[in-house]
Design an enzyme around this catalytic site. Structure first.
Site, short mmCIF file in Angstrom:
data_model
loop_
_atom_site.label_atom_id
_atom_site.label_comp_id
_atom_site.label_asym_id
_atom_site.label_seq_id
_atom_site.Cartn_x
_atom_site.Cartn_y
_atom_site.Cartn_z
N TYR A 1 0.83 -1.21 0.00
CA TYR A 1 0.00 0.00 0.00
C TYR A 1 0.87 1.26 0.00
CZ TYR A 1 -4.18 -2.84 0.88
OH TYR A 1 -5.20 -3.75 0.78
N SER B 1 -6.63 -13.55 0.95
CA SER B 1 -7.44 -12.48 0.39
C SER B 1 -7.70 -12.81 -1.08
CB SER B 1 -6.69 -11.15 0.52
OG SER B 1 -7.41 -10.11 -0.09
N ASN B 2 -8.94 -12.57 -1.51
CA ASN B 2 -9.33 -12.78 -2.91
C ASN B 2 -9.17 -14.25 -3.34
OD1 ASN B 2 -9.76 -9.89 -3.42
ND2 ASN B 2 -7.55 -9.74 -3.21
N TRP C 1 -13.58 -5.81 1.34
CA TRP C 1 -12.83 -4.60 0.96
C TRP C 1 -13.66 -3.75 0.00
CZ3 TRP C 1 -11.04 -3.80 -4.10
CH2 TRP C 1 -10.70 -4.91 -4.90
N LEU D 1 -17.81 0.44 0.49
CA LEU D 1 -18.66 1.51 -0.03
C LEU D 1 -18.39 1.75 -1.51
CD1 LEU D 1 -18.49 4.02 2.97
CD2 LEU D 1 -20.36 2.50 2.32
N GLY E 1 -15.81 2.49 -2.98
CA GLY E 1 -14.96 3.67 -3.21
C GLY E 1 -15.74 4.97 -3.32
N GLY E 2 -16.93 5.05 -2.74
CA GLY E 2 -17.72 6.27 -2.77
C GLY E 2 -18.84 6.23 -3.80
N LEU F 1 -21.39 4.43 -4.00
CA LEU F 1 -22.73 4.20 -3.45
C LEU F 1 -23.31 5.44 -2.80
CD1 LEU F 1 -22.28 0.67 -1.86
CD2 LEU F 1 -24.07 1.34 -3.48
N1 LIG Z 1 -7.47 -7.27 -0.39
C1 LIG Z 1 -7.50 -6.46 -1.42
O1 LIG Z 1 -7.23 -6.86 -2.57
C2 LIG Z 1 -7.86 -5.02 -1.20
C3 LIG Z 1 -8.03 -4.15 -2.30
C4 LIG Z 1 -8.37 -2.81 -2.02
C5 LIG Z 1 -8.55 -2.38 -0.70
N2 LIG Z 1 -8.35 -3.26 0.33
C6 LIG Z 1 -8.55 -2.84 1.75
O2 LIG Z 1 -9.85 -2.31 1.89
C7 LIG Z 1 -9.79 -1.02 2.49
C8 LIG Z 1 -10.96 -0.19 2.04
O3 LIG Z 1 -10.96 -0.04 0.62
P1 LIG Z 1 -11.54 1.29 -0.03
O4 LIG Z 1 -10.80 2.45 0.52
O5 LIG Z 1 -11.60 1.10 -1.48
O6 LIG Z 1 -13.01 1.26 0.61
P2 LIG Z 1 -14.27 2.21 0.59
O7 LIG Z 1 -14.61 2.49 2.02
O8 LIG Z 1 -15.30 1.55 -0.26
O9 LIG Z 1 -13.86 3.54 -0.18
C9 LIG Z 1 -13.16 4.61 0.44
C10 LIG Z 1 -12.88 5.62 -0.67
O10 LIG Z 1 -14.12 6.22 -1.09
C11 LIG Z 1 -14.05 7.61 -0.93
N3 LIG Z 1 -15.38 8.12 -0.54
C12 LIG Z 1 -16.14 8.97 -1.29
N4 LIG Z 1 -17.29 9.24 -0.65
C13 LIG Z 1 -17.26 8.58 0.52
C14 LIG Z 1 -18.15 8.49 1.62
N5 LIG Z 1 -19.32 9.15 1.63
N6 LIG Z 1 -17.83 7.71 2.67
C15 LIG Z 1 -16.66 7.02 2.68
N7 LIG Z 1 -15.74 7.09 1.68
C16 LIG Z 1 -16.04 7.86 0.60
C17 LIG Z 1 -12.98 7.85 0.13
O11 LIG Z 1 -12.44 9.15 -0.02
P3 LIG Z 1 -12.03 10.01 1.30
O12 LIG Z 1 -10.82 9.35 1.85
O13 LIG Z 1 -11.77 11.36 0.76
O14 LIG Z 1 -13.20 9.95 2.24
C18 LIG Z 1 -11.98 6.76 -0.22
O15 LIG Z 1 -11.20 7.16 -1.32
C19 LIG Z 1 -8.40 -0.50 2.08
O16 LIG Z 1 -7.93 0.51 2.95
C20 LIG Z 1 -7.58 -1.75 2.20
O17 LIG Z 1 -7.23 -1.96 3.56
C21 LIG Z 1 -8.03 -4.57 0.10
#
Ligand SMILES: NC(=O)c1ccc[n+]([C@@H]2O[C@H](COP(=O)([O-])OP(=O)(O)OC[C@H]3O[C@@H](n4cnc5c(N)ncnc54)[C@H](OP(=O)(O)O)[C@@H]3O)[C@@H](O)[C@H]2O)c1
Length: 324
Positions: free
Chosen positions: A61, A165-166, A231, A234, A236-237, A239
């Protein structure tokens, strides 16, 4: 915050976990900035104040910077190591590392897992990881080699528990046959807009073949007490703030979340996460926002229980189609 029992690891984990992927500034070799550090401190302090005790990482990361900025923030906040559960992942090797021209690849070799774990512990400034996951399936995996690495990591006190994972059910089954330690986690992409694991069970044996065909992974994990972590819970926003040109089903799901949130005096984020929490597998969403106010909106999920009718309505709206 309510908790789940991670039975085969003897741990109690907060139902919502925090994923530190986006704390490292950028996916390049630029140094961490004061802004990155302040952001990490603020959001981690807020997560801890909500009772989140589980933190997810991966060695890749932001090229290691997410682990570094997280560890510095915990130290500055005076958080005792034993009070938090820290998980990281290894097995993905980025393109051009260590030498220019090398492709992106997966590597579950003994040498690479051992080396990756050492790097993770150093960046996280800790003697041990609570959990180490294999990040993405390696087509060239030799399970006996993974078993040797897991034994060495556990015997040396570097890693307490293991997961993947995955991975599909069949991949977990194959690997588990060689391991002395139970695999306790499978972290997968799962949200209202990406519900393949759930569709897999719902649409089996329907015509036309609409199900994902991923071998009952959700049920396999449930039957074997392997915690499903979601993972991108949301999307990535997408929704909460879908792009104007987003598919109709995405905009419809976002509108429905907004309507229910209004009617139930909660947040859209909480509802989208409560949809995952409602599943009896159970499912632990890994939240990724870097903004404390959005984290507040997410953590309200712990107070929300969706009805069966709300759950299926959200599923069908986000699919853009009914169940069979
Ligand atoms: N195992 C894998 O292959 C894998 C792959 C990807 C991720 N992950 C893990 O999953 C975690 C979460 O992934 P994710 O960050 O994609 O998850 P997420 O919670 O679905 O998305 C967060 C992203 O959406 C944005 N966003 C826009 N509107 C939002 C709102 N109303 N509320 C919350 N977020 C909003 C956030 O921006 P802001 O920061 O500006 O709020 C941030 O960039 C990662 O940190 C990582 O630990 C694992």
């Amino acid at each position: 915050m309510n908790t789940y029992a991670l039975a085969n690891a003897g741990l109690r984990v907060s139902r919502l976990a925090y994923g530190a992927m986006r704390l490292g500034g950028a996916w390049d070799d630029s140094p961490l900035t004061a802004t990155d550090r302040a952001r990490a401190r603020r959001v981690l302090e807020r997560a801890l104040s909500h009772g989140v005790n589980f933190f997810d990482h991966a060695d890749i990361y932001y090229r290691g910077k997410s682990e570094i900025v997280f560890a510095d923030a915990l130290r500055e906040l005076g958080v005792p190591r034993e009070s938090v559960i820290i998980q990281s992942k290894c097995g993905i090797r980025l393109a051009d590392t260590p030498a220019p021209g090398t492709p992106t690849r997966f590597d579950f070799s003994y040498a690479y897992i051992m080396d990756a774990a050492q790097g993770i512990l150093k960046r996280l400034q800790t003697d041990y990881l609570d959990l180490l996951l294999l990040h993405r399936p390696d087509a060239l995996m030799e399970p006996a080699e993974v078993a040797r690495a897991f034994d060495a990591l556990q015997e040396r006190g570097m890693v307490r528990h293991f997961g993947v994972s995955n991975h599909t059910a069949a991949q977990i089954h194959l690997l588990q046959k060689y391991l002395r330690q139970p695999l306790v986690v499978n972290q997968v992409e799962l949200n209202l807009l990406h519900a393949d694991l759930i569709d897999d069970g719902l649409f089996f044996n329907t015509t036309p073949r609409a199900y994902a065909g991923i071998g009952g992974t959700l049920d396999y994990c449930r039957a074997n007490a392997i915690l499903i972590q979601a993972w991108a819970p949301l999307a990535g926003g997408a929704l909460t703030d879908p792009a104007p040109d987003a598919p109709a089903r995405t905009r419809a799901a976002a509108a429905l979340l907004a309507d229910i949130a209004h009617a139930r005096n909660t947040t859209r984020e909480a509802l989208a996460l409560a949809w995952l929490l409602k599943h009896p597998a159970p499912i632990q969403p890994i939240i990724g926002t870097t903004q404390p106010e959005r984290l507040d909106a997410c953590c309200r999920a712990d107070e929300v229980t969706l009805s069966r009718e709300e759950w299926y309505l959200l599923l069908q709206t986000a699919r853009g189609a009914s169940v069979p």
